[in-house]
Design a protein around this motif. Structure first.
Motif, short mmCIF file in Angstrom:
data_model
loop_
_atom_site.label_atom_id
_atom_site.label_comp_id
_atom_site.label_asym_id
_atom_site.label_seq_id
_atom_site.Cartn_x
_atom_site.Cartn_y
_atom_site.Cartn_z
N TRP A 116 -5.51 16.46 -1.73
CA TRP A 116 -6.74 16.94 -2.36
C TRP A 116 -6.44 17.79 -3.60
CZ3 TRP A 116 -8.72 18.49 3.12
CH2 TRP A 116 -9.08 17.32 3.81
N SER A 117 -5.35 18.54 -3.57
CA SER A 117 -5.00 19.37 -4.73
C SER A 117 -4.61 18.51 -5.93
CB SER A 117 -3.85 20.32 -4.37
OG SER A 117 -2.63 19.60 -4.18
N LEU A 118 -4.09 17.30 -5.65
CA LEU A 118 -3.70 16.39 -6.73
C LEU A 118 -4.87 15.55 -7.23
CD1 LEU A 118 -0.24 15.12 -5.37
CD2 LEU A 118 -0.64 16.67 -7.29
N ASP A 119 -5.98 15.57 -6.50
CA ASP A 119 -7.16 14.78 -6.88
C ASP A 119 -6.76 13.32 -7.15
OD1 ASP A 119 -9.83 14.31 -7.35
OD2 ASP A 119 -9.74 14.88 -9.47
N ILE A 120 -6.15 12.71 -6.14
CA ILE A 120 -5.62 11.36 -6.25
C ILE A 120 -6.76 10.35 -6.44
CG2 ILE A 120 -4.26 9.58 -5.07
CD1 ILE A 120 -2.82 11.82 -3.60
N SER A 121 -6.58 9.44 -7.36
CA SER A 121 -7.62 8.45 -7.66
C SER A 121 -7.55 7.28 -6.69
CB SER A 121 -7.46 7.94 -9.10
OG SER A 121 -6.28 7.16 -9.22
N THR A 122 -8.57 6.43 -6.74
CA THR A 122 -8.62 5.25 -5.87
C THR A 122 -7.43 4.33 -6.11
OG1 THR A 122 -11.04 5.34 -5.81
CG2 THR A 122 -10.00 3.26 -5.18
N LYS A 123 -7.09 4.11 -7.39
CA LYS A 123 -5.96 3.24 -7.70
C LYS A 123 -4.64 3.84 -7.22
CE LYS A 123 -7.49 0.38 -11.57
NZ LYS A 123 -7.18 -0.07 -12.95
N GLU A 124 -4.50 5.14 -7.38
CA GLU A 124 -3.27 5.79 -6.93
C GLU A 124 -3.13 5.70 -5.41
OE1 GLU A 124 -2.67 9.19 -10.41
OE2 GLU A 124 -4.03 9.57 -8.74
N TYR A 125 -4.23 5.87 -4.69
CA TYR A 125 -4.19 5.70 -3.24
C TYR A 125 -3.77 4.27 -2.89
CZ TYR A 125 -6.16 10.15 -1.62
OH TYR A 125 -6.35 11.48 -1.30
N ALA A 126 -4.28 3.30 -3.61
CA ALA A 126 -3.94 1.90 -3.33
C ALA A 126 -2.45 1.64 -3.53
CB ALA A 126 -4.76 0.98 -4.22
N TYR A 127 -1.88 2.19 -4.61
CA TYR A 127 -0.46 1.98 -4.87
C TYR A 127 0.40 2.73 -3.85
CZ TYR A 127 -2.12 0.21 -9.37
OH TYR A 127 -2.76 -0.51 -10.36
N LEU A 128 -0.05 3.91 -3.43
CA LEU A 128 0.68 4.65 -2.40
C LEU A 128 0.67 3.88 -1.08
CD1 LEU A 128 -0.53 8.31 -3.10
CD2 LEU A 128 1.77 7.40 -3.47
N LYS A 129 -0.48 3.32 -0.74
CA LYS A 129 -0.58 2.53 0.49
C LYS A 129 0.33 1.30 0.42
CE LYS A 129 -5.35 3.96 1.47
NZ LYS A 129 -6.78 3.54 1.51
N GLY A 130 0.38 0.68 -0.76
CA GLY A 130 1.26 -0.48 -0.92
C GLY A 130 2.72 -0.10 -0.73
N THR A 131 3.10 1.08 -1.24
CA THR A 131 4.48 1.55 -1.08
C THR A 131 4.80 1.79 0.38
OG1 THR A 131 4.40 2.61 -3.27
CG2 THR A 131 6.10 3.36 -1.74
N VAL A 132 3.84 2.35 1.12
CA VAL A 132 4.05 2.64 2.54
C VAL A 132 4.06 1.34 3.35
CG1 VAL A 132 2.98 3.68 4.58
CG2 VAL A 132 3.07 4.95 2.44
N LEU A 133 3.14 0.44 3.05
CA LEU A 133 3.00 -0.80 3.81
C LEU A 133 4.24 -1.69 3.71
CD1 LEU A 133 1.33 -2.89 5.43
CD2 LEU A 133 0.36 -3.65 3.23
N PHE A 134 4.71 -1.89 2.50
CA PHE A 134 5.82 -2.83 2.30
C PHE A 134 7.15 -2.07 2.39
CE2 PHE A 134 2.28 -4.89 -0.07
CZ PHE A 134 2.16 -6.00 0.76
N ASN A 135 7.54 -1.80 3.61
CA ASN A 135 8.77 -1.07 3.89
C ASN A 135 9.88 -2.06 4.27
OD1 ASN A 135 10.81 0.61 4.68
ND2 ASN A 135 9.75 1.47 6.43
N PRO A 136 10.85 -2.30 3.38
CA PRO A 136 11.87 -3.31 3.66
C PRO A 136 12.96 -2.85 4.63
CG PRO A 136 12.32 -2.27 1.57
CD PRO A 136 11.03 -1.66 2.07
N ASP A 137 12.93 -1.58 5.02
CA ASP A 137 14.01 -1.02 5.83
C ASP A 137 13.77 -1.16 7.33
OD1 ASP A 137 15.35 -0.20 3.51
OD2 ASP A 137 14.18 1.65 3.42
N LEU A 138 12.70 -1.83 7.72
CA LEU A 138 12.39 -1.96 9.15
C LEU A 138 13.34 -2.96 9.81
CD1 LEU A 138 8.49 -2.14 9.05
CD2 LEU A 138 9.92 -0.16 9.60
#
Length: 262
Positions: A161-183
């Motif tokens: 909330w302090s960073l006031d993350i935008s919708t697009k930034e949330y989407a890219y962060l979710k993509g980074t978390v979702l596609f984890n090649p180290d599993l």
């Protein structure tokens, strides 16, 4: 389809989460003594579990709908999809809670202290209970999360909330978390690694375009990801799902939701 058959068998799980209106009063306990070195081990629960849990469940549904609508995710075999979702549902949920600005109000649990449990066990000739996990250690078992574990979640939300993350930034962060090649167990490792790299590159380009005066923003957003890694998925499940529906197998629930048309 085996996955859909399994989903139908566990359909009551999702229904219970989204439709439950059961009221459960949570007695509030007094504050811990000032200066107590065990303060971070105090057990806490949600002040209004039926409200917070229903909000979290709605965010989980919305998050999995987002995941299902990612074309690259749809191209993966079902086994790979399940492996990715089972490993990252908790950080994705927390990102969704931050995006939806879901606030957490907690109170101390009325659960007896460790000393009380030991004395009671001795009076009845029972074996003393095992001590609670130390702060920072993985949370296991049906005990309410500790104050330290809840504070980690609240700290993560506050940082977002302090960073006031935008919708697009949330989407890219979710993509980074979702596609984890180290599993372990992944077959499409290189493909998934490429997708994670693309998500990070897209985030970096977006930040450079929109926040030209803030050269540190990309690093700050990656700090958000590092905070997520310190939060145990068992704590998230214990906090948001057990108060309403009791013990739940998250693998079963995720399988049902992934196979459903959300």
């Amino acid at each position: 389809c085996r996955c859909c058959a399994e989903g139908r068998r566990h359909s009551s799980i999702l229904y219970s989460i989204l439709r439950s209106q059961e009221e459960r009063a949570v007695p509030a306990a007094g504050p811990a003594p000032r200066g107590c070195p065990c303060g971070s081990r105090r057990r806490v629960v949600l002040r209004s579990p039926q409200v917070a849990c229903k909000a979290a469940s709605a965010v989980l549904v919305k998050t999995l709908r987002f995941v299902q609508n990612v074309p690259c995710f749809q191209e993966l075999p079902l086994e790979e999809q399940l492996l990715l979702v089972r490993s990252c549902w908790a950080p994705l949920l927390l990102l969704g809670l931050a995006q939806e600005r879901v606030h957490l109000e907690t109170v101390e649990s009325a659960e007896p202290s460790m000393l009380q449990r030991i004395l009671t066990a001795r009076q009845h000739g029972e074996r003393p209970p095992a001590p609670a996990p130390a702060p920072g250690r993985p949370h296991h078992g049906p005990h309410p999360p500790s104050a330290g574990e809840i504070q980690a979640i609240k700290g993560f939300l506050a940082k977002c909330w302090s960073l006031d993350i935008s919708t697009k930034e949330y989407a890219y962060l979710k993509g980074t978390v979702l596609f984890n090649p180290d599993l372990p167990g992944l077959q499409c490792t290189q493909y998934i690694e490429g997708l994670q790299r693309e998500a990070q590159q897209a985030l970096n380009e977006h930040v450079r375009l929109i926040h030209r005066g803030d050269e540190a923003r990309f690093a700050k957003l990656n700090v958000v990801l590092s905070l997520l890694r310190s939060i145990n998925a068992n704590v998230v499940a214990e906090l948001f799902f057990r108060p309403i529906i009791g013990a739940v197998n998250m693998d079963d629930m995720l399988l049902e939701m992934l196979c459903a048309k959300l």
